[in-house]
Design a protein around this motif. Structure first.
Motif, PDB file in Angstrom:
ATOM      1  N   SER A  21       0.827  -1.215   0.000  1.00  0.00           N
ATOM      2  CA  SER A  21       0.000   0.000   0.000  1.00  0.00           C
ATOM      3  C   SER A  21       0.855   1.257   0.000  1.00  0.00           C
ATOM      4  CB  SER A  21      -0.922   0.020   1.221  1.00  0.00           C
ATOM      5  OG  SER A  21      -1.817  -1.050   1.160  1.00  0.00           O
ATOM      6  N   LYS A  22       1.874   1.301   0.868  1.00  0.00           N
ATOM      7  CA  LYS A  22       2.745   2.472   0.936  1.00  0.00           C
ATOM      8  C   LYS A  22       3.524   2.640  -0.365  1.00  0.00           C
ATOM      9  CE  LYS A  22       6.047   5.173   3.372  1.00  0.00           C
ATOM     10  NZ  LYS A  22       6.058   6.169   2.349  1.00  0.00           N
ATOM     11  N   MET A  23       4.045   1.555  -0.879  1.00  0.00           N
ATOM     12  CA  MET A  23       4.811   1.615  -2.121  1.00  0.00           C
ATOM     13  C   MET A  23       3.936   2.113  -3.270  1.00  0.00           C
ATOM     14  SD  MET A  23       7.088  -1.396  -3.714  1.00  0.00           S
ATOM     15  CE  MET A  23       7.485  -1.441  -5.431  1.00  0.00           C
ATOM     16  N   TYR A  24       2.706   1.629  -3.334  1.00  0.00           N
ATOM     17  CA  TYR A  24       1.781   2.078  -4.377  1.00  0.00           C
ATOM     18  C   TYR A  24       1.492   3.567  -4.245  1.00  0.00           C
ATOM     19  CZ  TYR A  24      -2.541   2.856  -6.913  1.00  0.00           C
ATOM     20  OH  TYR A  24      -3.499   3.377  -7.750  1.00  0.00           O
ATOM     21  N   ARG A  25       1.215   4.031  -3.022  1.00  0.00           N
ATOM     22  CA  ARG A  25       0.948   5.463  -2.811  1.00  0.00           C
ATOM     23  C   ARG A  25       2.143   6.315  -3.244  1.00  0.00           C
ATOM     24  NH1 ARG A  25      -1.239   3.671   2.087  1.00  0.00           N
ATOM     25  NH2 ARG A  25       0.624   4.357   3.188  1.00  0.00           N
ATOM     26  N   ASP A  26       3.352   5.868  -2.908  1.00  0.00           N
ATOM     27  CA  ASP A  26       4.556   6.618  -3.283  1.00  0.00           C
ATOM     28  C   ASP A  26       4.753   6.645  -4.795  1.00  0.00           C
ATOM     29  OD1 ASP A  26       5.059   7.073  -0.619  1.00  0.00           O
ATOM     30  OD2 ASP A  26       6.625   5.550  -0.451  1.00  0.00           O
ATOM     31  N   LEU A  27       4.594   5.506  -5.437  1.00  0.00           N
ATOM     32  CA  LEU A  27       4.821   5.428  -6.884  1.00  0.00           C
ATOM     33  C   LEU A  27       3.763   6.169  -7.687  1.00  0.00           C
ATOM     34  CD1 LEU A  27       6.074   1.766  -7.373  1.00  0.00           C
ATOM     35  CD2 LEU A  27       7.354   3.873  -7.749  1.00  0.00           C
ATOM     36  N   ARG A  28       2.512   6.118  -7.238  1.00  0.00           N
ATOM     37  CA  ARG A  28       1.457   6.771  -8.016  1.00  0.00           C
ATOM     38  C   ARG A  28       1.574   8.290  -8.000  1.00  0.00           C
ATOM     39  NH1 ARG A  28      -3.932   5.828  -4.328  1.00  0.00           N
ATOM     40  NH2 ARG A  28      -3.425   7.454  -2.844  1.00  0.00           N
ATOM     41  N   GLU A  29       2.368   8.839  -7.097  1.00  0.00           N
ATOM     42  CA  GLU A  29       2.609  10.277  -7.096  1.00  0.00           C
ATOM     43  C   GLU A  29       3.501  10.690  -8.262  1.00  0.00           C
ATOM     44  OE1 GLU A  29       4.068  11.692  -3.367  1.00  0.00           O
ATOM     45  OE2 GLU A  29       2.417  10.803  -2.249  1.00  0.00           O
ATOM     46  N   GLN A  30       4.345   9.776  -8.731  1.00  0.00           N
ATOM     47  CA  GLN A  30       5.296  10.081  -9.801  1.00  0.00           C
ATOM     48  C   GLN A  30       4.983   9.418 -11.133  1.00  0.00           C
ATOM     49  OE1 GLN A  30       8.985   8.905  -7.610  1.00  0.00           O
ATOM     50  NE2 GLN A  30       9.732  10.748  -8.611  1.00  0.00           N
ATOM     51  N   PHE A  31       4.401   8.208 -11.085  1.00  0.00           N
ATOM     52  CA  PHE A  31       4.253   7.401 -12.290  1.00  0.00           C
ATOM     53  C   PHE A  31       2.806   7.009 -12.534  1.00  0.00           C
ATOM     54  CE2 PHE A  31       8.435   6.436 -10.476  1.00  0.00           C
ATOM     55  CZ  PHE A  31       9.230   6.841 -11.518  1.00  0.00           C
ATOM     56  N   TRP A  32       2.533   6.728 -13.818  1.00  0.00           N
ATOM     57  CA  TRP A  32       1.228   6.198 -14.196  1.00  0.00           C
ATOM     58  C   TRP A  32       1.443   5.112 -15.229  1.00  0.00           C
ATOM     59  CZ3 TRP A  32      -1.029   5.850 -18.995  1.00  0.00           C
ATOM     60  CH2 TRP A  32      -2.366   5.379 -18.999  1.00  0.00           C
ATOM     61  N   TRP A  33       0.812   3.991 -14.999  1.00  0.00           N
ATOM     62  CA  TRP A  33       0.676   2.960 -16.026  1.00  0.00           C
ATOM     63  C   TRP A  33      -0.475   2.060 -15.637  1.00  0.00           C
ATOM     64  CZ3 TRP A  33       5.376   2.173 -13.076  1.00  0.00           C
ATOM     65  CH2 TRP A  33       5.486   0.969 -12.408  1.00  0.00           C
ATOM     66  N   PRO A  34      -1.189   1.537 -16.653  1.00  0.00           N
ATOM     67  CA  PRO A  34      -2.310   0.640 -16.359  1.00  0.00           C
ATOM     68  C   PRO A  34      -1.811  -0.588 -15.598  1.00  0.00           C
ATOM     69  CG  PRO A  34      -2.328   1.299 -18.661  1.00  0.00           C
ATOM     70  CD  PRO A  34      -1.025   1.771 -18.085  1.00  0.00           C
ATOM     71  N   GLY A  35      -2.476  -0.924 -14.519  1.00  0.00           N
ATOM     72  CA  GLY A  35      -2.099  -2.101 -13.735  1.00  0.00           C
ATOM     73  C   GLY A  35      -1.005  -1.850 -12.715  1.00  0.00           C
ATOM     74  N   LEU A  36      -0.695  -0.588 -12.420  1.00  0.00           N
ATOM     75  CA  LEU A  36       0.370  -0.256 -11.466  1.00  0.00           C
ATOM     76  C   LEU A  36       0.125  -0.924 -10.110  1.00  0.00           C
ATOM     77  CD1 LEU A  36       2.820   1.326 -10.361  1.00  0.00           C
ATOM     78  CD2 LEU A  36       1.312   3.294 -10.064  1.00  0.00           C
ATOM     79  N   LYS A  37      -1.079  -0.809  -9.594  1.00  0.00           N
ATOM     80  CA  LYS A  37      -1.374  -1.359  -8.268  1.00  0.00           C
ATOM     81  C   LYS A  37      -1.147  -2.863  -8.222  1.00  0.00           C
ATOM     82  CE  LYS A  37      -4.625  -0.983  -4.511  1.00  0.00           C
ATOM     83  NZ  LYS A  37      -5.814  -0.307  -4.015  1.00  0.00           N
ATOM     84  N   GLN A  38      -1.588  -3.565  -9.251  1.00  0.00           N
ATOM     85  CA  GLN A  38      -1.416  -5.021  -9.288  1.00  0.00           C
ATOM     86  C   GLN A  38       0.062  -5.394  -9.399  1.00  0.00           C
ATOM     87  OE1 GLN A  38      -3.878  -7.391  -8.807  1.00  0.00           O
ATOM     88  NE2 GLN A  38      -2.080  -8.681  -8.594  1.00  0.00           N
ATOM     89  N   GLU A  39       0.834  -4.653 -10.209  1.00  0.00           N
ATOM     90  CA  GLU A  39       2.263  -4.937 -10.340  1.00  0.00           C
ATOM     91  C   GLU A  39       2.998  -4.707  -9.021  1.00  0.00           C
ATOM     92  OE1 GLU A  39       4.613  -3.845 -13.777  1.00  0.00           O
ATOM     93  OE2 GLU A  39       2.777  -3.639 -14.954  1.00  0.00           O
ATOM     94  N   VAL A  40       2.608  -3.663  -8.290  1.00  0.00           N
ATOM     95  CA  VAL A  40       3.217  -3.404  -6.985  1.00  0.00           C
ATOM     96  C   VAL A  40       2.889  -4.548  -6.028  1.00  0.00           C
ATOM     97  CG1 VAL A  40       3.129  -1.920  -4.940  1.00  0.00           C
ATOM     98  CG2 VAL A  40       3.326  -0.895  -7.209  1.00  0.00           C
ATOM     99  N   THR A  41       1.636  -4.962  -5.996  1.00  0.00           N
ATOM    100  CA  THR A  41       1.213  -6.059  -5.119  1.00  0.00           C
ATOM    101  C   THR A  41       1.981  -7.334  -5.446  1.00  0.00           C
ATOM    102  OG1 THR A  41      -0.992  -5.100  -4.924  1.00  0.00           O
ATOM    103  CG2 THR A  41      -0.776  -7.431  -4.370  1.00  0.00           C
TER     104      THR A  41
END
Length: 138
Positions: A102-122
């Protein structure tokens, strides 16, 4: 106020530096350094060849580095090696300290966008051996 090492976010792949030096009449020297991550050029280069990134809507723009952005976030091209490199830096670099999904996703979504980001982080965090060992101990 100077931030301590733990509150500062450092990406170890920051190697490209631009220096601006100013020499004043009293003999003092002021050096200004601008640090840019080397992956910016990789993202920009890959974006040019990625046909899925078409900036035809108003939500797309190009930032000052020439990187295509979606709502102000760098659009990651469909390059699994580059995405893995970004995920690795965000999770396992010396100063990242293995944040949870969850923390990693929140940090990355501030800088990056790509479809499926949350699933790839998980998926990435679930495959981290260090995180699995720590979880098993507790």
């Amino acid at each position: 106020m100077v931030a301590d090492a733990l509150s500062r976010k450092v990406i170890s792949d920051l190697r490209v530096m631009f220096a601006h030096l100013s020499l004043y009449e009293d003999g003092s020297l002021l050096a200004e350094l601008q640090v840019k991550p080397t992956w910016i050029n990789q993202i920009k280069g890959q974006q040019l060849s990625d046909e899925s990134l078409n900036g035809e809507t108003e939500d797309f723009s190009v930032n000052s580095d020439g990187v295509l952005c979606f709502r102000g976030k760098s659009c990651m091209p469909k390059d699994s090696k580059l995405r893995q490199k970004i995920l690795q830096e965000a999770h396992s670099s010396l100063n990242a300290m293995h944040p949870g999904g969850s923390k990693m996703y929140r940090d990355l979504r501030e800088q990056f966008w790509w479809p499926g980001l949350k699933q790839e982080v998980t998926d990435f965090v679930s495959k981290c051996l260090t995180c699995q060992q720590v979880k098993a101990e507790h």
